[in-house]
Design an enzyme around this catalytic site. Structure first.
Site, PDB file in Angstrom:
ATOM      1  N   GLU A   1      47.748  28.750  37.749  1.00 41.62           N
ATOM      2  CA  GLU A   1      47.251  29.860  37.809  1.00 41.62           C
ATOM      3  C   GLU A   1      47.844  30.802  37.998  1.00 41.62           C
ATOM      4  O   GLU A   1      48.807  31.251  38.861  1.00 41.62           O
ATOM      5  CB  GLU A   1      46.711  29.733  39.263  1.00 41.62           C
TER       6      GLU A   1
ATOM      7  N   CYS B   1      46.480  39.778  41.088  1.00 43.10           N
ATOM      8  CA  CYS B   1      46.556  38.817  40.120  1.00 43.10           C
ATOM      9  C   CYS B   1      45.340  39.406  38.430  1.00 43.10           C
ATOM     10  O   CYS B   1      45.704  39.662  37.680  1.00 43.10           O
ATOM     11  CB  CYS B   1      46.847  37.302  39.887  1.00 43.10           C
TER      12      CYS B   1
HETATM   13  P1  NAD Z   1      56.127  34.080  44.573  1.00 47.56           P
HETATM   14  O1  NAD Z   1      57.072  34.637  45.086  1.00 47.56           O
HETATM   15  O2  NAD Z   1      55.083  33.323  46.076  1.00 47.56           O
HETATM   16  O3  NAD Z   1      56.204  32.995  43.885  1.00 47.56           O
HETATM   17  C1  NAD Z   1      55.008  31.439  43.577  1.00 47.56           C
HETATM   18  C2  NAD Z   1      55.359  30.272  44.515  1.00 47.56           C
HETATM   19  O4  NAD Z   1      56.653  30.125  43.204  1.00 47.56           O
HETATM   20  C3  NAD Z   1      55.660  30.191  45.984  1.00 47.56           C
HETATM   21  O5  NAD Z   1      55.419  29.457  46.632  1.00 47.56           O
HETATM   22  C4  NAD Z   1      57.864  29.864  45.767  1.00 47.56           C
HETATM   23  O6  NAD Z   1      58.306  29.711  46.735  1.00 47.56           O
HETATM   24  C5  NAD Z   1      57.537  29.501  43.952  1.00 47.56           C
HETATM   25  N1  NAD Z   1      58.727  29.493  43.715  1.00 47.56           N
HETATM   26  C6  NAD Z   1      59.260  30.602  43.562  1.00 47.56           C
HETATM   27  N2  NAD Z   1      61.116  30.499  42.560  1.00 47.56           N
HETATM   28  C7  NAD Z   1      60.733  29.017  42.631  1.00 47.56           C
HETATM   29  C8  NAD Z   1      61.420  28.383  41.313  1.00 47.56           C
HETATM   30  N3  NAD Z   1      62.483  28.617  41.436  1.00 47.56           N
HETATM   31  N4  NAD Z   1      61.126  27.058  41.428  1.00 47.56           N
HETATM   32  C9  NAD Z   1      60.050  26.122  42.216  1.00 47.56           C
HETATM   33  N5  NAD Z   1      59.152  27.048  42.389  1.00 47.56           N
HETATM   34  C10 NAD Z   1      59.666  28.451  43.178  1.00 47.56           C
HETATM   35  O7  NAD Z   1      54.801  34.752  43.934  1.00 47.56           O
HETATM   36  P2  NAD Z   1      54.778  35.228  42.555  1.00 47.56           P
HETATM   37  O8  NAD Z   1      55.511  34.604  41.439  1.00 47.56           O
HETATM   38  O9  NAD Z   1      55.809  36.908  42.566  1.00 47.56           O
HETATM   39  O10 NAD Z   1      53.275  36.035  42.458  1.00 47.56           O
HETATM   40  C11 NAD Z   1      52.924  36.613  41.335  1.00 47.56           C
HETATM   41  C12 NAD Z   1      52.717  36.227  40.279  1.00 47.56           C
HETATM   42  O11 NAD Z   1      51.183  35.472  40.088  1.00 47.56           O
HETATM   43  C13 NAD Z   1      51.640  37.652  39.296  1.00 47.56           C
HETATM   44  O12 NAD Z   1      52.136  37.068  37.960  1.00 47.56           O
HETATM   45  C14 NAD Z   1      50.645  37.168  39.655  1.00 47.56           C
HETATM   46  O13 NAD Z   1      49.829  37.745  38.610  1.00 47.56           O
HETATM   47  C15 NAD Z   1      50.612  35.517  39.839  1.00 47.56           C
HETATM   48  N6  NAD Z   1      49.147  35.474  40.126  1.00 47.56           N
HETATM   49  C16 NAD Z   1      48.326  34.454  39.872  1.00 47.56           C
HETATM   50  C17 NAD Z   1      47.489  34.370  40.565  1.00 47.56           C
HETATM   51  C18 NAD Z   1      46.130  33.642  39.726  1.00 47.56           C
HETATM   52  O14 NAD Z   1      44.867  33.251  41.083  1.00 47.56           O
HETATM   53  N7  NAD Z   1      45.891  33.532  39.231  1.00 47.56           N
HETATM   54  C19 NAD Z   1      47.064  34.965  42.215  1.00 47.56           C
HETATM   55  C20 NAD Z   1      47.897  35.010  42.917  1.00 47.56           C
HETATM   56  C21 NAD Z   1      49.247  35.869  41.946  1.00 47.56           C
END
Ligand code: NAD
Length: 497
Positions: A220, A266
């Site tokens: 997602e 998102c």
């Molecule tokens: P975040 O920083 O919370 O990361 C998401 C998860 O990935 C966390 O649990 C984190 O611990 C893990 N993570 C981070 N770096 C990692 C690595 N190197 N290795 C393994 N795991 C790792 O969230 P984010 O990425 O900043 O979220 C924002 C993005 O997510 C945007 O692109 C947004 O559009 C997307 N998003 C999508 C949805 C959806 O439902 N499609 C919902 C919310 C956010």
């Protein structure tokens, strides 16, 4: 990380946790309807008993307004849980499938079986909704689950760990708190499906780790969700109707952008495309309604979330302060670095090659790009990665149809923004760079189930035609059977060529 549970997890415990859950799943416990519904009812109880704790955690992590916390996280989860409880029995019933002449006599069905142990890695912006909603789906489908909430929203992560440990069956449902090291350790284990919510960079890391074990993934992700605002539609209305149309469109754009975690969602509108003629009218309307909603000094407004942390604040400032962009601000632009606040900001006619138009914004900045004709928006949108959502405001029926057929996106809404997320009968997910797979409602049940194909036969009618020695006559009969020609079958049976 802020909780005792967090301190209790050491990355080297990952194999142990995965092993324990696998053992619980193998015991068959999670498969029964009773276990699934008892856990779903427990989630409802958590939501009822701890509404205020969640609102406080969201305030601590994001200054999220109570109204948004309640509607967009707690109420959405309650609805999801209730809808699942209402339909689960029906979803679990094997689905009858038609059989063909080739297997006559036989019957067939599709049996939904749980996949096993699911790893859910969630994101910070809707820390409860994005964590618990996939858990609801995984449990409904009869799986054991490990949830890894985001360390970027530590109060919510700690509360999730505490509550799920206190209420849920921890032999089958676990929360592991942590950041990159802990997630990496979890990703090394073998899971039966990984559901990841977050950005595409980490999505690739997740997929690579999953590939080692041939584990399927539900990704997602995000992207730049456009809003196309048509202007032609005005012509056929009287002046007051035109104003009404613009007001409604404006309110709905604002609700989806700044009213969703201050743009940190998102499916929030990422940018607007409208015609050159219509843009000034839209900008005026946006300014007027923004002031009505958030006051003259929006940095003081209690109805806007703050930016989650200083890294994201700096990221947004980089987009806003880029040389070719900073002069394009037509509204807002105020910031308070100490409080991590950014005012709703509108930019007009930013260059298409600027950072703000090439990266996902994920914050309170809204660029508007202008075109001569609204149809030009199709090429602009389709020339970039496929977005998670695309929105169109128009009352032109032809344009609506064209937009739906031409734009590839995770979801499309006509004349509103973001609300498709609340329709539990619709799948929610991305396409291309915005993700793969979908969930919500029955689609969650399916996302975490395997559809097992089952054929039942008896010992009667064991036709010799399928067995050696292979003869021309047998081949003709089989060809006639496969072709479905009754005449051919009769011919083959009588040995007529
Ligand atoms: P975040 O920083 O919370 O990361 C998401 C998860 O990935 C966390 O649990 C984190 O611990 C893990 N993570 C981070 N770096 C990692 C690595 N190197 N290795 C393994 N795991 C790792 O969230 P984010 O990425 O900043 O979220 C924002 C993005 O997510 C945007 O692109 C947004 O559009 C997307 N998003 C999508 C949805 C959806 O439902 N499609 C919902 C919310 C956010």
């Amino acid at each position: 990380m802020g909780s005792e549970e967090a301190n209790a997890f050491d990355a080297k415990d990952a194999p142990k946790i995965a092993g324990e859950l696998r053992e619980s799943f193998a015991s068959g416990k999670t498969r029964s309807y009773e276990w699934r519904t008892s856990q779903l009812k427990t989630i409802l109880k958590i939501l009822d008993n701890h509404e205020q704790d969640m609102i406080l955690a969201l305030r601590s992590d994001l200054s999220k307004p109570e109204m948004e916390s309640y509607i967009q996280e707690i109420a959405m989860l309650k609805n999801s849980c209730k809808a699942t409880l209402k339909s689960l029995k029906g979803w679990m019933v094997p689905e009858k499938a038609k059989t063909s002449m080739t297997t006559f006599p036989s019957s067939a069905e599709i049996v939904s079986e749980p996949l096993g142990v699911i790893l859910i890695i969630s994101a910070w912006n809707y820390p409860f909704y994005l964590s618990i909603d996939p858990v609801i789906g995984a449990i409904a489908a009869g799986n054991a689950v490990v949830l890894k909430p985001s360390e970027v929203s530590p109060a919510s992560s700690a509360l999730l760990a505490k509550l799920l440990k206190e209420y849920m069956d921890t032999s089958c449902v676990r929360v592991v708190e942590g950041a990159v090291a802990e997630t990496a350790a979890l990703l090394q284990q073998k899971w039966d499906k990984i559901c990841y919510t977050g950005n595409g960079r980490v999505g690739r890391i997740v997929m690579e780790a999953a590939a080692k074990h041939l584990t399927p993934v539900l990704l997602e992700l995000g992207g730049k969700s456009p809003v196309v605002v048509d202007s032609d539609v005005n012509l056929k209305f009287a002046t007051h109707a035109v104003t009404f149309y613009v007001k409604v469109a404006t309110r709905r754009i604002i609700a989806g952008k700044w009213g969703c975690n201050n743009g940190q969602a998102c499916i929030s509108p990422d940018y607007i495309i409208t015609t050159k003629d219509f843009a000034p009218k839209l900008v005026d309307s946006l300014k007027e309604v923004l002031e009505k909603f958030y006051g003259k000094n929006p940095l003081e407004s209690k109805d806007l979330s703050r930016i989650v942390n200083s890294n994201h604040f700096a990221r947004l400032m980089k987009l806003l302060d880029e040389e070719k962009v900073s002069g394009k601000v037509v509204h807002g632009g105020e910031r308070n670095e100490t409080d991590l606040k950014i005012a709703p900001t509108i930019l007009l006619d930013v260059p298409r090659d600027s950072l703000i138009m090439t990266e996902e914004i994920f914050g309170p900045l809204l660029p508007i790009i202008t075109v001569e004709k609204v149809e030009e928006s199709y090429d602009i949108i389709n020339s970039g990665p496929k977005p998670l959502a695309a929105y169109l405001f128009t009352s032109n029926e032809k344009l609506k149809k064209q937009f739906v057929m031409t734009i590839s996106a995770g979801g499309v809404v006509v004349n509103d923004t973001t609300i498709h997320l609340a329709v539990v009968t619709l799948p929610f997910g991305g396409v291309g760079e915005s993700g793969m797979g979908a969930y919500h409602g029955k689609f969650s049940f399916e996302a975490f189930s395997h559809k097992k194909a089952v054929v039942y036969r008896s010992f009667v009618a064991d036709a010799a035609v399928r067995y050696p020695p292979y003869t021309k006559g047998k081949l003709s009969l089989l060809k006639a059977l496969v072709g479905g020609s009754i005449l051919g079958i009769i011919r083959a049976l009588f040995g007529w060529s």
